[in-house]
Enzyme design. Structure first.
Site, PDB file in Angstrom:
ATOM      1  N   ASP A 232       8.163  45.888  14.757  1.00 35.51           N
ATOM      2  CA  ASP A 232       8.269  46.091  15.860  1.00 35.51           C
ATOM      3  C   ASP A 232       7.840  46.874  16.923  1.00 35.51           C
ATOM      4  O   ASP A 232       8.280  48.032  17.585  1.00 35.51           O
ATOM      5  CB  ASP A 232       9.971  47.150  15.081  1.00 35.51           C
ATOM      6  CG  ASP A 232      10.666  46.737  16.315  1.00 35.51           C
ATOM      7  OD1 ASP A 232      10.589  46.273  17.339  1.00 35.51           O
ATOM      8  OD2 ASP A 232      12.018  47.653  16.246  1.00 35.51           O
TER       9      ASP A 232
ATOM     10  N   HIS B 247      13.844  44.183  11.155  1.00 34.75           N
ATOM     11  CA  HIS B 247      13.467  46.081  10.637  1.00 34.75           C
ATOM     12  C   HIS B 247      15.276  46.863  10.430  1.00 34.75           C
ATOM     13  O   HIS B 247      15.302  47.908  10.698  1.00 34.75           O
ATOM     14  CB  HIS B 247      13.822  46.869  12.131  1.00 34.75           C
ATOM     15  CG  HIS B 247      14.161  46.717  13.368  1.00 34.75           C
ATOM     16  ND1 HIS B 247      15.438  46.651  13.424  1.00 34.75           N
ATOM     17  CD2 HIS B 247      14.319  46.292  14.310  1.00 34.75           C
ATOM     18  CE1 HIS B 247      16.255  46.094  14.446  1.00 34.75           C
ATOM     19  NE2 HIS B 247      15.149  46.007  15.073  1.00 34.75           N
TER      20      HIS B 247
ATOM     21  N   HIS C  51      19.504  41.855  14.985  1.00 44.14           N
ATOM     22  CA  HIS C  51      19.625  43.286  15.590  1.00 44.14           C
ATOM     23  C   HIS C  51      20.614  43.323  15.089  1.00 44.14           C
ATOM     24  O   HIS C  51      21.427  43.466  15.779  1.00 44.14           O
ATOM     25  CB  HIS C  51      18.264  43.429  16.576  1.00 44.14           C
ATOM     26  CG  HIS C  51      18.396  45.117  17.023  1.00 44.14           C
ATOM     27  ND1 HIS C  51      17.674  45.926  17.782  1.00 44.14           N
ATOM     28  CD2 HIS C  51      20.026  45.760  17.170  1.00 44.14           C
ATOM     29  CE1 HIS C  51      17.900  46.747  17.569  1.00 44.14           C
ATOM     30  NE2 HIS C  51      18.862  47.361  17.265  1.00 44.14           N
TER      31      HIS C  51
ATOM     32  N   LEU D 179       5.953  41.555  22.764  1.00 37.61           N
ATOM     33  CA  LEU D 179       4.657  41.527  24.360  1.00 37.61           C
ATOM     34  C   LEU D 179       4.470  41.984  25.499  1.00 37.61           C
ATOM     35  O   LEU D 179       3.872  42.069  26.106  1.00 37.61           O
ATOM     36  CB  LEU D 179       4.490  40.601  24.309  1.00 37.61           C
ATOM     37  CG  LEU D 179       3.240  39.480  23.131  1.00 37.61           C
ATOM     38  CD1 LEU D 179       3.227  37.704  23.198  1.00 37.61           C
ATOM     39  CD2 LEU D 179       2.245  40.307  22.757  1.00 37.61           C
TER      40      LEU D 179
END
Lengths: 313, 429
Positions: free
Chosen positions: B305, B232, B179, B63
């Site tokens: 993402d 991801h 990640h 954001l």
């Protein structure tokens, strides 16, 4: 009629006909070396800028001489890497340069793809003078020119390229050009310096230089970047030189008419010995001369020149 | 307000009722769903020919607020989410300052209550300042509203710190979202290592840079029994590792982004930095392995993402541009076009991947249409074809590679907590 596009960014983009047009035009340009007064009015009124984001004396001087002999106005800009890190916008910089009425920009940049960004940002013609590990098309063309001149043709020649294939833009441009023109290319390097999937470009990969040299008609020896030792691609320069250096012993075992090339500047005693560099079969000096001729041809063809016969008139 | 959504096809993989029917909403909650629901006193929302499903939930949104309000804010990011069919998003901790303490979590929660268009669930940092050294105050942040923890953007390289974080997280039963990319193997790489990195002369990031980390952390997940979620996932090898681990009973979850299942490294041909993402776009074989992973449940969720970047930062030399692309407004269209229309996923599987499983992972309501549940509802038209245009994007940044592309599946109407926020493709302010 065969023509070039707006820009010269890489040999990957050129057709066989376009490459031959450049080589034929360069051959005509080479006549100027025999003249007393090496200046023709062909590009009078055109402005050429060399924009170098990496230090270079050879390539830039070669372009500058080519431009001056063609009567173009040549301006040299060297941009320090510090101003890049300060965050000056590249696109803003090149649009500013173009606004001054520049016809052609020659760019060298450490980051691959930047000439493409330049070409997309300005209406002026762009020549890539080397971008990262991508391409160095004018070096590739002058190497093709040299082989053609010395060997008569390129098709069927067995060409060995030895050295840091992974990081070499010279190797990439050579491979595109040579394979398009029908040469048989073998790349030789330690496995750590062979780029992924290079075989798909139609070249053979060989780790053993001696084996590759047996049949070779041409050997193109790449500069080992001494500054690129951080990742331990090979243990020492001494070991590299022993395994991949071009020396007299290796020369003796090669074919008697092996053509020796190096894009320069050479690390004598590392990838090539001084004796080999100065050998009668070495075309290293001639490559430099041919570089000027090829760059004259490109300036002429990109700025609208058509016939090779008109280039020096 | 009472609403009755009439005649749509209700896609509700985790609920009791599915199929053509009606759905009655009152006072923020779902009251009833089924065939011929009585709609007395309710405003009718016509949904014939449309799909009615639980609102989408994104586990991976940046954001940018606090810190980079020029690129996105809680207001603009949640507005983009709403337009994309999301009713809730989990936002990443790598803001400036980092969301690594209860005060910043609280700031996000409060700001989202005032300005947000959808529910916002903050993810706190695993380590203070994302530095990978000291644990951040998970308990304090959870109390303030954090639903999980992530150092996204950075890989937790110290296995002792990660192991400790995993053990500690069991105290709160919260997921850690990891990640995974070994920075040493990634080196100065800016794209996938392979055919295209050789051709473009750009430094490559090998697939194994992701896979060695996933292999390590599968072992740590197994050993600690903590809730591990892989962000991801981008390589075929990583999908295989996760599949094998799940088969032997390791409880991990994993996500894939719309760009990794819809694009390949070949998109980089013209050095357009809009395609620079982390992890990088991979090969066609990887792309299809990711689709297969979604299909067989190895990959649990689709997460965007969503990474807004200013034009000034993105329009430059490829290797100097930041990584990331926006994704909230195109996620559903890309999934519908690339996964459902091509037969990879059923409608139910799609909603599981974009809503139901995401709710389960962060332990929040949603993901199912059931009487008594908050009325977070999406109605979309699966047959509507639309073009992605810059002027239509409401995200503050426009770094989408899909501009000009035509997609199927258009969001029609969205209710968040029973409030009609988006109706017939228009915002209800």
């Amino acid at each position: 009629m065969v023509k070039l596009g707006k820009d010269l960014l890489g040999l990957r983009d050129l057709s066989v006909e376009q490459i031959n047009l450049i080589l034929d035009t360069a051959a005509a340009c080479k006549d100027i070396f025999k003249r007393d007064i090496k200046k023709v009015p062909t590009l009078r009124g055109k402005t050429v800028v060399t924009l170098f984001y990496e230090p270079s004396t050879r390539t830039r001087t070669s372009f500058e001489i080519a431009a001056k002999w063609m009567s173009a106005d040549a301006v040299n800009l060297t941009v320090s890497s510090s101003s890049v890190s300060k965050g000056e916008s590249f696109v803003d910089t090149v649009r500013t340069i173009e606004a001054m009425g520049v016809d052609l920009i020659i760019i060298r940049h450490a980051l691959a793809g930047t000439p493409r960004l330049l070409a997309d940002s300005v209406a002026a013609h762009v020549i890539n003078a080397g971008d990262g590990a991508h391409e160095h098309p004018t070096q590739g063309l002058l190497d093709l020119f040299t082989i053609r001149e010395k060997k008569g043709s390129i098709a069927g020649q067995k060409v060995v390229i030895v050295g840091d294939i992974m990081h070499s833009r010279v190797a990439k441009s050579n491979i595109w050009g040579l394979t398009k023109l029908g040469a048989e290319v073998t790349v030789v390097a330690p496995p750590t310096l062979i780029p992924p999937e290079i075989e798909s470009w139609g070249v053979k990969v060989e780790y053993n230089l001696d084996r590759a040299l047996v049949e070779a008609d041409v050997v193109n020896i790449l500069r080992i970047q001494l500054e690129r030792q951080t990742k331990a691609f090979f243990p020492t320069l001494r070991e590299y030189s022993k395994l991949f250096g071009m020396n007299q012993e290796r020369l003796k075992r090669a074919k008697p008419d092996l053509l020796i090339m190096h894009p320069g500047p050479a690390n004598l005693g590392v990838e090539i010995s001084e004796v080999v560099s100065d050998h009668e079969r070495s075309a290293i000096r001639e490559q430099v001369t041919n570089g000027v001729a090829v760059r004259m041809a490109l300036l002429y063809l990109l700025t609208g020149g058509g016939s090779k016969d008109a280039v020096l008139h | 307000m009472r609403y009755c959504i009439k005649g749509g096809e209700i896609i509700n993989p985790a609920g009791e009722f599915q199929g053509i029917g009606d759905l009655l909403v009152s006072e923020g909650r779902i009251v009833e769903l089924g065939k011929n629901v009585k709609a007395e006193g309710a405003e009718i929302i016509e949904a014939h020919g449309k799909l009615v499903c639980p609102g989408l939930i994104d586990l991976h949104t940046h954001l940018r607020e606090p810190g980079r309000e020029d690129e996105e804010t809680i207001a603009t990011g949640t507005k983009a989410a709403l337009k994309g069919g999301f009713t809730a998003i989990a936002c990443m901790a790598n803001t400036d300052p980092v969301i690594d303490n209860a005060a910043i979590v609280n700031f996000v929660v409060e700001k989202a209550k005032r300005e947000g268009y959808v529910r916002v669930y903050p993810l706190g940092a695993i380590t203070k300042g994302l530095k990978g050294v000291e644990l951040a105050e998970m308990g304090e942040m959870k109390t303030a509203g954090a639903v999980g923890f992530s150092d996204d953007g950075k890989t937790l390289m110290n296995p002792a710190v990660l192991r400790s974080a995993l053990q500690y997280s069991k105290l709160f039963e919260v997921p850690l979202l990891l990640h995974e990319e070994d920075p040493e193997l990634a080196g100065n790489g800016v794209m996938n290592e392979g055919y295209w990195s050789t051709l473009l002369g750009l430094s490559g990031i090998p697939a194994v840079a992701e896979e060695v980390m996933i292999a390590r952390d599968l072992l740590l997940a197994e050993e600690t029994g903590a809730k591990v979620h892989f962000c991801h996932v981008s390589t075929k090898g990583a999908v295989n590792l996760i599949r094998e681990a799940k088969q032997r009973g390791v409880k991990v979850t994993a996500e894939v982004t719309p760009h990794h299942f819809s694009l390949t490294e070949a998109s980089l041909e013209n050095y357009d930095p809009v395609y620079r993402v982390s992890p990088p776009l991979r090969t066609e074989a990887d792309m299809f392995a990711l689709r297969d992973g979604l299909k067989d449940g190895t990959l649990d969720v689709i997460a965007t993402d969503h990474a807004p970047h200013s034009r000034e930062e993105k329009h430059r030399e490829f290797a100097l541009a930041p990584t990331g692309m926006i994704g909230l407004e195109t996620a559903l269209g890309l999934a519908w076009t690339n996964l459902v229309r091509t037969g990879y996923l059923s409608k139910n599987q799609l909603i599981q991947a974009m809503s139901t499983k995401a709710a389960e992972i962060i332990g929040q309501p949603g993901g199912v249409l059931q009487a008594g549940m908050p009325a977070d509802i999406l109605i979309f038209d699966p047959e509507a074809e639309w073009e992605v245009t810059e002027s239509e994007l409401v995200s503050k940044s426009k770094n989408s590679p899909y501009l000009g592309m035509r997609l199927f599946g258009k969001v029609e109407t969205v209710l968040v907590g029973g409030a009609l926020k988006y109706f017939n493709q228009s915002f209800i302010e």
